[in-house]
Enzyme design. Structure first.
Site, PDB file in Angstrom:
ATOM      1  N   HIS A  87      40.377  40.380  37.104  1.00 20.77           N
ATOM      2  CA  HIS A  87      40.178  41.579  36.902  1.00 20.77           C
ATOM      3  C   HIS A  87      41.051  42.825  36.951  1.00 20.77           C
ATOM      4  CE1 HIS A  87      41.128  41.141  41.358  1.00 20.77           C
ATOM      5  NE2 HIS A  87      41.150  41.722  41.312  1.00 20.77           N
ATOM      6  N   HIS A  89      42.836  44.791  38.460  1.00 15.95           N
ATOM      7  CA  HIS A  89      44.103  45.164  40.047  1.00 15.95           C
ATOM      8  C   HIS A  89      45.307  45.071  39.222  1.00 15.95           C
ATOM      9  CE1 HIS A  89      39.515  45.821  42.634  1.00 15.95           C
ATOM     10  NE2 HIS A  89      39.950  47.080  41.280  1.00 15.95           N
ATOM     11  N   ASP A  91      47.241  44.035  41.624  1.00 16.64           N
ATOM     12  CA  ASP A  91      48.001  43.127  42.391  1.00 16.64           C
ATOM     13  C   ASP A  91      47.505  41.750  41.317  1.00 16.64           C
ATOM     14  OD1 ASP A  91      45.410  43.925  43.265  1.00 16.64           O
ATOM     15  OD2 ASP A  91      45.510  42.204  45.147  1.00 16.64           O
ATOM     16  N   HIS A  92      46.842  41.724  39.805  1.00 17.74           N
ATOM     17  CA  HIS A  92      46.038  40.725  39.263  1.00 17.74           C
ATOM     18  C   HIS A  92      46.684  41.050  37.969  1.00 17.74           C
ATOM     19  CE1 HIS A  92      43.518  38.148  42.268  1.00 17.74           C
ATOM     20  NE2 HIS A  92      43.389  40.378  43.522  1.00 17.74           N
ATOM     21  N   HIS A 143      32.859  43.016  42.954  1.00 15.74           N
ATOM     22  CA  HIS A 143      34.091  43.076  43.155  1.00 15.74           C
ATOM     23  C   HIS A 143      34.822  44.036  42.405  1.00 15.74           C
ATOM     24  CE1 HIS A 143      37.997  43.804  45.429  1.00 15.74           C
ATOM     25  NE2 HIS A 143      38.902  43.266  44.421  1.00 15.74           N
ATOM     26  N   ASP A 167      38.794  37.643  42.417  1.00 11.27           N
ATOM     27  CA  ASP A 167      38.196  37.781  44.152  1.00 11.27           C
ATOM     28  C   ASP A 167      36.542  38.280  43.701  1.00 11.27           C
ATOM     29  OD1 ASP A 167      40.803  38.872  44.490  1.00 11.27           O
ATOM     30  OD2 ASP A 167      40.825  41.069  44.670  1.00 11.27           O
ATOM     31  N   HIS A 206      42.805  35.253  46.286  1.00 12.23           N
ATOM     32  CA  HIS A 206      44.070  35.849  48.041  1.00 12.23           C
ATOM     33  C   HIS A 206      44.192  34.941  49.500  1.00 12.23           C
ATOM     34  CE1 HIS A 206      45.011  40.311  46.913  1.00 12.23           C
ATOM     35  NE2 HIS A 206      43.378  39.403  46.752  1.00 12.23           N
TER      36      HIS A 206
END
Length: 286
Positions: A87, A89, A91-92, A143, A167, A206
């Protein structure tokens, strides 16, 4: 099929999947790909997105680049050809742009146009091939609306298959529901991911296992599988060892979001607060 687990940022995981015969490699969720927490001087900015009713956080890191990932690629003696992003975001996906600059011709795949450096948008059910490794793309909104999970298996191999769930599904939990309905998230978790073979290894995005299991224990205080997994996870945490992967069969024993039945309580349980124990105003990347 060999999977390298690479901890990044505070509690994220990215992965390097290696086809051991052709030595081709695929990276999953290239964040700011360094094995460290954000550096001193990092600046986080937040923008409100009225179309989704949520915040978009951007982390600006001084001198950030994917050398850590490339060092691993070099040590393994593989050719990194593709990035699979679950996805959009930061942090990915934030490492995609720099990695694509360093590796001309790199293919960046995902299901959401918001993914950094996206080369081609994938569709639900689409299948990819990397040597003997098959990849089935599974759209798992919840998410985010464009969240894609990746189910991998290898021809003529006794190793179990794997799912890279970002996520959507985590060990004993799931990501916060930010852009979809509870019913869509239920379908993604229970009907799409929950019906994969029980031996499937689950590689999530995570390290939230302890918090997830503490919540699971509140939901099912009588569940001995939860108690045993929690004890195991505490020991792993003390030793600073990842809790990934789990298996889907294990998740069905202790993950409350795979064990819940459709009911009036569905929307109550699948709120951002219940899925991760954070508040509804948490950053998007969580």
């Amino acid at each position: 099929m060999k999977v390298k687990v690479i901890p990044v940022l505070e509690d994220n995981y990215m992965y390097l999947v290696i086809e051991e015969h052709t030595r081709e490699a695929v990276a999953v969720d290239v964040a700011v790909p360094k094995r460290a927490r954000p550096l001193p001087g990092a600046l986080c900015t937040r923008a409100w997105r009225p179309n989704t009713g949520s915040y978009l956080d951007h982390l600006h890191l001084p001198n950030s680049h994917p050398f850590q990932l490339l060092e691993i690629v070099g040590r393994e003696g593989v050719s990194l050809t593709t990035v699979l992003t679950t996805h959009h975001h930061w942090d990915h996906a934030r490492g995609n742009t720099e990695l694509a600059r360093l590796l001309p011709g790199l293919v960046v795949l995902g299901a959401d146009e918001r993914i950094c450096a996206l080369t081609r948008r994938l569709a639900h059910g689409e299948e990819l091939r990397f040597g003997a490794i098959h990849v089935r793309c599974l759209l798992t909104p919840g998410h985010t609306l464009g969240h894609m999970s990746y189910f991998l298996w290898e021809d003529e191999c006794l190793d179990p298959p794997a799912v890279f769930s970002g996520d959507a599904l985590s060990v004993a939990g799931c990501g916060s529901r930010l852009e979809t309905t509870a019913q869509q998230m239920y379908h993604s978790l229970v009907e799409t991911l929950g019906t994969l073979p029980p031996e499937t290894k689950v590689f999530c995005g995570h390290e939230h296992t302890l918090g997830n299991l503490e919540f699971a224990q509140k939901v099912e205080p009588w569940n001995n599988h939860v108690k045993a997994k929690l004890s195991w996870a505490k020991k792993r945490d003390e030793d600073d060892v990842p809790t990934v992967p789990s298996t889907l069969g294990e998740e069905l024993l202790y993950n409350p979001f795979l064990r819940v039945a459709p009911s009036r309580e569905l929307n109550h349980f699948w709120t951002p607060t219940h899925t991760t124990g954070k508040t509804e105003n948490q950053p998007e990347g969580s």
